[in-house]
Design a protein around this motif. Structure first.
Motif, PDB file in Angstrom:
ATOM      1  N   PHE A 219     -18.254  -4.072  -5.794  1.00 21.47           N
ATOM      2  CA  PHE A 219     -18.416  -2.891  -4.711  1.00 21.47           C
ATOM      3  C   PHE A 219     -19.969  -2.387  -4.880  1.00 21.47           C
ATOM      4  CE2 PHE A 219     -13.778  -2.673  -5.554  1.00 21.47           C
ATOM      5  CZ  PHE A 219     -13.171  -2.358  -4.570  1.00 21.47           C
ATOM      6  N   ASP A 222     -22.338  -0.991  -7.533  1.00 18.60           N
ATOM      7  CA  ASP A 222     -21.741  -1.429  -9.239  1.00 18.60           C
ATOM      8  C   ASP A 222     -22.538  -2.694  -9.765  1.00 18.60           C
ATOM      9  OD1 ASP A 222     -19.695   0.585  -8.944  1.00 18.60           O
ATOM     10  OD2 ASP A 222     -17.985  -0.677  -8.493  1.00 18.60           O
ATOM     11  N   TYR A 252      -7.339  -6.877  -8.309  1.00 19.11           N
ATOM     12  CA  TYR A 252      -7.610  -5.411  -8.389  1.00 19.11           C
ATOM     13  C   TYR A 252      -6.675  -4.720  -9.508  1.00 19.11           C
ATOM     14  CZ  TYR A 252     -10.211  -6.060  -4.115  1.00 19.11           C
ATOM     15  OH  TYR A 252     -11.196  -6.671  -3.076  1.00 19.11           O
ATOM     16  N   GLN A 255      -4.166  -1.433  -8.259  1.00 16.31           N
ATOM     17  CA  GLN A 255      -4.297  -0.785  -7.214  1.00 16.31           C
ATOM     18  C   GLN A 255      -3.693  -1.123  -6.072  1.00 16.31           C
ATOM     19  OE1 GLN A 255      -8.634   0.639  -6.865  1.00 16.31           O
ATOM     20  NE2 GLN A 255      -8.927  -0.913  -8.280  1.00 16.31           N
ATOM     21  N   GLU A 259      -5.425   1.918  -1.529  1.00 19.51           N
ATOM     22  CA  GLU A 259      -6.314   2.447  -2.409  1.00 19.51           C
ATOM     23  C   GLU A 259      -7.740   1.578  -2.694  1.00 19.51           C
ATOM     24  OE1 GLU A 259      -3.069   4.256  -5.838  1.00 19.51           O
ATOM     25  OE2 GLU A 259      -3.663   2.159  -5.801  1.00 19.51           O
ATOM     26  N   VAL A 260      -7.636   0.274  -2.579  1.00 20.45           N
ATOM     27  CA  VAL A 260      -8.794  -0.259  -2.503  1.00 20.45           C
ATOM     28  C   VAL A 260      -9.661  -0.275  -1.243  1.00 20.45           C
ATOM     29  CG1 VAL A 260      -9.821  -2.839  -2.387  1.00 20.45           C
ATOM     30  CG2 VAL A 260      -7.939  -2.436  -3.977  1.00 20.45           C
ATOM     31  N   ARG A 262      -9.765   2.369   0.605  1.00 20.78           N
ATOM     32  CA  ARG A 262     -10.203   3.776   0.562  1.00 20.78           C
ATOM     33  C   ARG A 262     -11.469   4.027  -0.400  1.00 20.78           C
ATOM     34  NH1 ARG A 262      -4.509   7.324   0.805  1.00 20.78           N
ATOM     35  NH2 ARG A 262      -4.472   7.398   3.069  1.00 20.78           N
ATOM     36  N   TYR A 263     -11.306   3.259  -1.517  1.00 20.26           N
ATOM     37  CA  TYR A 263     -12.277   2.997  -2.491  1.00 20.26           C
ATOM     38  C   TYR A 263     -13.490   2.764  -2.083  1.00 20.26           C
ATOM     39  CZ  TYR A 263     -15.016   2.478  -6.944  1.00 20.26           C
ATOM     40  OH  TYR A 263     -15.806   2.358  -8.043  1.00 20.26           O
ATOM     41  N   GLU A 266     -15.547   4.699   0.209  1.00 20.89           N
ATOM     42  CA  GLU A 266     -16.236   5.852  -0.256  1.00 20.89           C
ATOM     43  C   GLU A 266     -17.506   5.338  -1.138  1.00 20.89           C
ATOM     44  OE1 GLU A 266     -15.423   8.658  -4.445  1.00 20.89           O
ATOM     45  OE2 GLU A 266     -13.734   7.384  -3.600  1.00 20.89           O
ATOM     46  N   LYS A 267     -17.351   4.152  -1.685  1.00 17.65           N
ATOM     47  CA  LYS A 267     -18.559   3.450  -2.253  1.00 17.65           C
ATOM     48  C   LYS A 267     -19.509   3.091  -1.245  1.00 17.65           C
ATOM     49  CE  LYS A 267     -18.877   1.966  -5.990  1.00 17.65           C
ATOM     50  NZ  LYS A 267     -19.655   2.576  -7.135  1.00 17.65           N
TER      51      LYS A 267
END
Length: 274
Positions: A219, A222, A252, A255, A259-260, A262-263, A266-267
């Protein structure tokens, strides 16, 4: 880059084995503005499960755009017969994705180009673009870092210049810039309108550049990619197109697909919005 838009490349969701309808729904529910679909997934859905009408209805109901399609027809190749077959495949696939409202298709170096001079590849790209124009869809020139030819941003820029076309758009990807040895400072030579779509990802220090593969992408934020520098270049050229999260992570763990997604969004916002 406050006006930039966010897309999800369906590759990011591959571990969940979703059909194309569910890929679209996940992207929409996660808050993305667009999605990049893979032609193979569209074809599989139409062959096994649904119809063009159902797919179009899903896209319209989702409220997001299909901003690009990923496929691997051989638009340039040392063997002319192979290239001609590639153009026929390109026509079928571009017609298909145009029908569902897709705006563009990627043109990576998926053929055998190693022995071809860049000028010849540029001629082939010009011919592909003429075909795309007749269909009414954009085509984005993509470079792959580990391809024998068309592996760097500079090679892509030469092909664009030599094509004789006034408005070539590139598909730019930090992972491919890294693996091909492109200088990130090269982004300063682009104008916003030269970028069809910008893939977003990151990469770790290990495996090394020589041995790293797509599945090692991480991501944004990271890894060791100069993401702040990249974001600064894009901001300076007033890029307001799509940033598209393209990962090939194989597991993942616990998750969910939502969820993946959305994350990931966000990243993207954390690392690219300034």
């Amino acid at each position: 880059m406050r006006d930039v838009k966010f897309s999800l490349n369906a590759s990011t969701l591959f571990p969940f084995d979703l059909n194309v309808i569910d890929q679209i729904k996940v992207a929409a529910h996660a808050g993305f503005d667009g999605i990049e679909l893979w032609v193979k997934d569209i074809q599989e859905y139409l062959e096994k499960e649904g119809s063009i009408k159902e797919l179009i209805n899903c896209i319209e109901a989702s409220g997001i755009d299909v901003v690009n399609a990923i496929t691997f027809f051989k638009w340039s190749d040392t063997d002319e017969g192979t290239r001609q077959q590639g153009l026929k495949e390109a026509e079928r696939e571009m017609t298909l994705v145009k029908e569902i409202g897709c705006k563009a298709v990627a043109a990576p170096p998926s053929g055998d180009m190693a022995a071809l001079p860049l000028q010849k590849i540029a001629e082939h790209f010009s011919e592909l673009t003429e075909l795309a124009n007749r269909i009414g869809i954009d085509v984005y020139l993509e470079f792959w870092g580990k391809a024998p030819k068309l592996s760097t941003l500079s090679e892509a820029m030469i092909i664009a210049l030599e094509s004789g076309l006034p408005d070539v758009k590139l598909l730019v990807d930090p992972f491919h810039m890294y693996t091909g040895g492109s200088h990130f400072s090269g982004l300063a030579y682009l104008k916003s309108e030269h970028i069809g779509i910008f893939h977003v990802n990151d990469y770790p220090s290990h495996p090394t550049r020589k041995s790293i593969t797509d599945k090692d992408r991480v991501f944004p934020g990271d890894g060791i990619a100069p993401t702040a520098e990249v974001a600064n270049y894009l901001e300076k050229i007033n890029y307001n197109g799509y940033l598209s999260l393209e990962l090939f992570i194989e597991n993942y763990h616990n998750q969910s697909a939502l969820e993946v997604a959305r994350y990931g969004l966000e990243k993207m916002k954390q690392t690219y919005l300034r």
